[in-house]
Design a protein around this motif. Structure first.
Motif, PDB file in Angstrom:
ATOM      1  N   GLN A 140      -4.370   1.012  -2.219  1.00  0.00           N
ATOM      2  CA  GLN A 140      -4.350  -0.282  -1.561  1.00  0.00           C
ATOM      3  C   GLN A 140      -3.359  -1.248  -2.223  1.00  0.00           C
ATOM      4  O   GLN A 140      -3.036  -1.106  -3.412  1.00  0.00           O
ATOM      5  CB  GLN A 140      -5.753  -0.907  -1.591  1.00  0.00           C
ATOM      6  N   LYS A 141      -2.950  -2.189  -1.453  1.00  0.00           N
ATOM      7  CA  LYS A 141      -2.114  -3.273  -1.973  1.00  0.00           C
ATOM      8  C   LYS A 141      -2.908  -4.075  -3.016  1.00  0.00           C
ATOM      9  O   LYS A 141      -4.105  -4.282  -2.870  1.00  0.00           O
ATOM     10  CB  LYS A 141      -1.706  -4.175  -0.809  1.00  0.00           C
ATOM     11  N   ARG A 185      -3.130  -3.187  -6.286  1.00  0.00           N
ATOM     12  CA  ARG A 185      -3.636  -2.307  -7.337  1.00  0.00           C
ATOM     13  C   ARG A 185      -2.956  -2.640  -8.668  1.00  0.00           C
ATOM     14  O   ARG A 185      -1.754  -2.836  -8.752  1.00  0.00           O
ATOM     15  CB  ARG A 185      -3.346  -0.853  -6.962  1.00  0.00           C
ATOM     16  N   ALA A 218       0.857  -1.190   0.000  1.00  0.00           N
ATOM     17  CA  ALA A 218       0.000   0.000   0.000  1.00  0.00           C
ATOM     18  C   ALA A 218       0.893   1.240   0.000  1.00  0.00           C
ATOM     19  O   ALA A 218       1.954   1.252   0.626  1.00  0.00           O
ATOM     20  CB  ALA A 218      -0.887  -0.003   1.242  1.00  0.00           C
TER      21      ALA A 218
END
Length: 421
Positions: free
Chosen positions: A76-77, A79, A71
């Motif tokens: 957010q992680k 993406r 992130a």
């Protein structure tokens, strides 16, 4: 000046026991022969492997966007992000040492249905949007016509360059493809060229043999792709390490797309220079091993020559003693022994070298380098420099084989030798 009488005397000495001389020389012959065969085979495999990557620029790399693993700045992680046309200009202007930057978009028919047609004939092939400089990094041979050019880009022409398999399957190898219209994903394009990759086994985002290449902006407009890119290929100027540029490009893209600088998974980069170095290190190691084995085999032959020369010295003790008594200098005795050893070794070595080269030349004629089944073994031969090196080794081996017998010969005292029966 060549002393013919001296050569005849040496030859007569060697010929006194033909069987022994031939068997002794065979060890040297076999050592050089094996060395030539091993080096030729090593070069054949090296040429075959390097032919697999012949079409790629060694100092190049390509960039593929991946899902983020961290992130960062509110994102957010996990993406997914896309490369953009603006990234091309940014890399060109902000990264020193970059030579060529080539963007690529691609389109596949994942359903397996035919997506490229010529008349009623259809096939399932990939589409790739490129710039003219793409062929400077992922090089292909132009078989017919031409490649995509700057005018195609400037005018967004609906033209295409097709791979050899597309041409043969749809149009037919007996027909001129230049100017014909094919339909790719519902849109017609005029064929301006046919290409064939240097190797079908290594490729970037699909085999160019089975690809329809379009001008980049034409493909973006035709299929509503906007300015998004699937990947970027870039190369370094001469003398610049691509690994250094990779770090700079990665840092720049992280800034432009809000990616964490420590995210190692968001940007996939493949360094072709490193791949080439691995190949070179592998074949250097193989070459060193071959030289060790070959020279080791040759040395066993040299030991055999030296042993036989010692036996010959023993048999000629009386002759050497008489020569010493008549005033022959030790240097003359040493010279004759070394010449005998050298002649025997050089003759055997040169014959082994010539036969080894001749056999590999015959093998090379049976290897069809244009055949897909033979690409792993190409032009199995040795270079001129290697042949000269082998010749020097033969000469040195002959001298080495004669040193110990020559020392033994000059230790013989004239009076003792004459008394010996």
């Amino acid at each position: 000046m060549i002393d013919i009488d001296n050569i005849n005397e040496i030859w007569q000495t060697i010929a006194r026991n033909k069987t022994r001389s031939i068997l002794t020389a065979f060890g040297v012959f076999w050592g050089i022969f094996i060395l030539v065969i091993l080096l030729s085979c090593g070069n054949g495999f090296r040429n075959g492997i390097m032919q697999q990557v012949e079409g790629f620029a060694a100092n190049s790399s390509f960039v593929i966007p991946q899902a983020t693993s961290e992130a960062y700045k509110g994102y957010q992680k996990g993406r997914f992000w896309k490369l953009e046309m603006s990234d091309i200009q940014a890399i060109k202007t902000q990264v020193d040492g970059v030579d060529i930057v080539s963007p690529v978009v691609s389109k596949y028919s994942y359903s397996g249905d035919d997506n490229v047609f010529y008349g009623v004939k259809g096939g399932n092939f990939s589409l790739k949007g490129i710039l003219p400089n793409y062929n400077e990094i992922d090089r292909s041979k132009i078989v017919r016509g031409r490649f995509i050019n700057e005018t195609d880009i400037a005018e967004a022409r609906k033209v295409c360059v097709i791979g050899m398999k597309v041409y043969e399957d749809l149009i037919g190898a007996d027909k001129d493809p230049i100017g014909v219209m094919i339909k790719a994903n519902g849109i017609y394009y005029q064929v301006v060229g046919v290409i064939k990759p240097y190797s079908d086994n290594v490729n970037i985002s699909g085999n160019n043999n089975e690809t329809v290449l379009l001008p980049l902006n034409t493909m973006q407009r035709a299929y509503n792709l906007g300015d998004k890119l699937d990947f970027i290929i870039f190369s370094a100027v001469k003398g610049q390490k691509i690994s250094v540029l990779q770090n700079d490009v990665r840092t720049l893209l992280c800034e432009l797309h809000c990616i964490s600088p420590t995210d190692s998974e968001a940007i996939l980069m493949i360094d072709f220079e490193q791949i080439f170095k691995v190949f070179e290190a592998l074949f250097t190691g193989i070459a060193v091993l071959i030289w060790i084995v070959g020279i080791g085999t040759l040395m066993s032959g040299v030991v055999g020559v030296s042993n036989i020369m010692l036996v010959t010295i023993k048999e000629r003790t009386r002759e050497i003693g008489i020569r010493r008594a008549l005033g022959a200098k030790p240097s003359l005795i040493i010279k004759q022994i070394l010449e005998e050893s050298l002649l025997l070794t050089v003759l055997a070595g040169i014959v082994g070298l010539m036969i080894g080269v001749a056999i590999m030349a015959v093998v090379a004629n049976f290897v069809d380098i244009s055949s897909e089944d033979a690409v792993m073994f190409v032009e199995p031969n040795i270079s001129f420099v290697t042949a000269i090196s082998a010749t020097v080794i033969i000469v040195l081996s002959g001298l080495l084989a004669g040193i110990l017998p020559a020392k033994r010969a000059i230790q013989i005292k004239a009076i003792d030798a004459i008394r010996e029966e």
